[in-house]
Motif scaffolding. Structure first.
Motif, mmCIF file in Angstrom:
data_model
loop_
_atom_site.group_PDB
_atom_site.id
_atom_site.type_symbol
_atom_site.label_atom_id
_atom_site.label_comp_id
_atom_site.label_asym_id
_atom_site.label_seq_id
_atom_site.Cartn_x
_atom_site.Cartn_y
_atom_site.Cartn_z
ATOM 1 N N VAL A 196 0.860 -1.177 0.000
ATOM 2 C CA VAL A 196 0.000 0.000 0.000
ATOM 3 C C VAL A 196 0.897 1.227 0.000
ATOM 4 C CG1 VAL A 196 -1.726 1.251 1.364
ATOM 5 C CG2 VAL A 196 -1.866 -1.228 1.165
ATOM 6 N N THR A 197 0.456 2.272 -0.683
ATOM 7 C CA THR A 197 1.233 3.511 -0.802
ATOM 8 C C THR A 197 0.489 4.679 -0.148
ATOM 9 O OG1 THR A 197 0.183 4.161 -2.874
ATOM 10 C CG2 THR A 197 2.122 2.710 -3.038
ATOM 11 N N ASP A 198 1.149 5.823 -0.091
ATOM 12 C CA ASP A 198 0.483 7.033 0.399
ATOM 13 C C ASP A 198 -0.813 7.260 -0.383
ATOM 14 O OD1 ASP A 198 2.468 7.591 2.285
ATOM 15 O OD2 ASP A 198 3.511 9.034 0.990
ATOM 16 N N ALA A 199 -0.775 7.007 -1.687
ATOM 17 C CA ALA A 199 -1.921 7.266 -2.558
ATOM 18 C C ALA A 199 -3.067 6.281 -2.349
ATOM 19 C CB ALA A 199 -1.481 7.234 -4.021
ATOM 20 N N SER B 242 -8.062 4.189 0.684
ATOM 21 C CA SER B 242 -8.979 3.204 0.099
ATOM 22 C C SER B 242 -8.678 1.780 0.564
ATOM 23 C CB SER B 242 -8.966 3.282 -1.425
ATOM 24 O OG SER B 242 -7.689 2.956 -1.931
ATOM 25 N N GLU B 243 -7.426 1.430 0.729
ATOM 26 C CA GLU B 243 -7.050 0.058 1.072
ATOM 27 C C GLU B 243 -7.129 -0.245 2.570
ATOM 28 O OE1 GLU B 243 -6.460 -2.419 -0.951
ATOM 29 O OE2 GLU B 243 -6.504 -1.243 -2.792
ATOM 30 N N VAL B 244 -6.903 0.763 3.405
ATOM 31 C CA VAL B 244 -6.856 0.522 4.849
ATOM 32 C C VAL B 244 -8.019 1.196 5.571
ATOM 33 C CG1 VAL B 244 -5.482 0.829 6.959
ATOM 34 C CG2 VAL B 244 -4.353 0.244 4.799
ATOM 35 N N VAL C 194 -1.386 -5.723 4.974
ATOM 36 C CA VAL C 194 -0.757 -4.885 3.956
ATOM 37 C C VAL C 194 0.575 -4.383 4.479
ATOM 38 C CG1 VAL C 194 -3.003 -4.179 3.013
ATOM 39 C CG2 VAL C 194 -1.856 -2.702 4.672
ATOM 40 N N LYS C 195 1.439 -3.975 3.539
ATOM 41 C CA LYS C 195 2.760 -3.457 3.875
ATOM 42 C C LYS C 195 2.890 -2.020 3.369
ATOM 43 C CE LYS C 195 6.221 -6.465 3.230
ATOM 44 N NZ LYS C 195 6.639 -6.868 4.547
ATOM 45 N N THR D 197 2.316 8.763 4.964
ATOM 46 C CA THR D 197 1.549 7.850 5.813
ATOM 47 C C THR D 197 2.317 7.556 7.095
ATOM 48 O OG1 THR D 197 0.472 6.883 3.881
ATOM 49 C CG2 THR D 197 0.399 5.605 5.913
ATOM 50 N N ALA D 198 3.607 7.302 6.985
ATOM 51 C CA ALA D 198 4.428 7.042 8.170
ATOM 52 C C ALA D 198 4.390 8.238 9.124
ATOM 53 C CB ALA D 198 5.860 6.727 7.754
ATOM 54 N N ARG D 199 4.466 9.431 8.583
ATOM 55 C CA ARG D 199 4.434 10.644 9.403
ATOM 56 C C ARG D 199 3.057 10.822 10.052
ATOM 57 N NH1 ARG D 199 7.530 13.391 6.447
ATOM 58 N NH2 ARG D 199 6.038 13.907 4.834
#
Length: 115
Positions: free
Chosen positions: A15-18, A22-24, A64-65, A74-76
């Motif tokens: 999963v990405t910032d983008a 939607s995914e999480v 998800v990773k 997302t990490a921030r």
């Protein structure tokens, strides 16, 4: 690394910032997010355990990773200070989190605590 098919049960998805919302956050199923980095040795230790858990738990949870180096927003946003950090999201909210490599049993308990 093999990229799993999106619709396969028990598949771990990147999963990405983008795609995080939607995914999480919008997932009807609890989601375990593995915040990791390529250079992280403990992250590599946790990865096969997550693969096993994904296969065993099937559609009870999505795993998800999120590569924190490639997805810093997302990490921030979730104040990820160390990797691996494993966070369970339910109903769009983080409900449980652990940092560091943990045994498989502890990871299963983490997931079940959010179910």
């Amino acid at each position: 690394m093999l990229v799993p098919e999106e619709d396969s049960v028990g598949a771990i998805k990147d999963v990405t910032d983008a795609t995080f919302v939607s995914e999480v956050l919008q997932s009807p199923t609890p989601v375990l997010v593995d915040f990791w980095a390529e250079w992280c040795a403990p992250c590599r230790k946790v990865a096969p355990l997550l693969e096993e858990i994904a296969g065993e738990m099937g559609d009870k949870v999505r795993i998800v990773k999120v590569n924190t180096d490639e997805n810093p927003e997302t990490a921030r946003a979730y104040r990820i200070m160390s990797v691996p950090t494993l966070t369970v999201f339910k109903g769009g909210q983080p409900v449980q989190s652990v940092a560091g490599a943990k045994p498989k049993g502890d990871l299963i308990k983490l997931i079940e605590s959010a179910s």
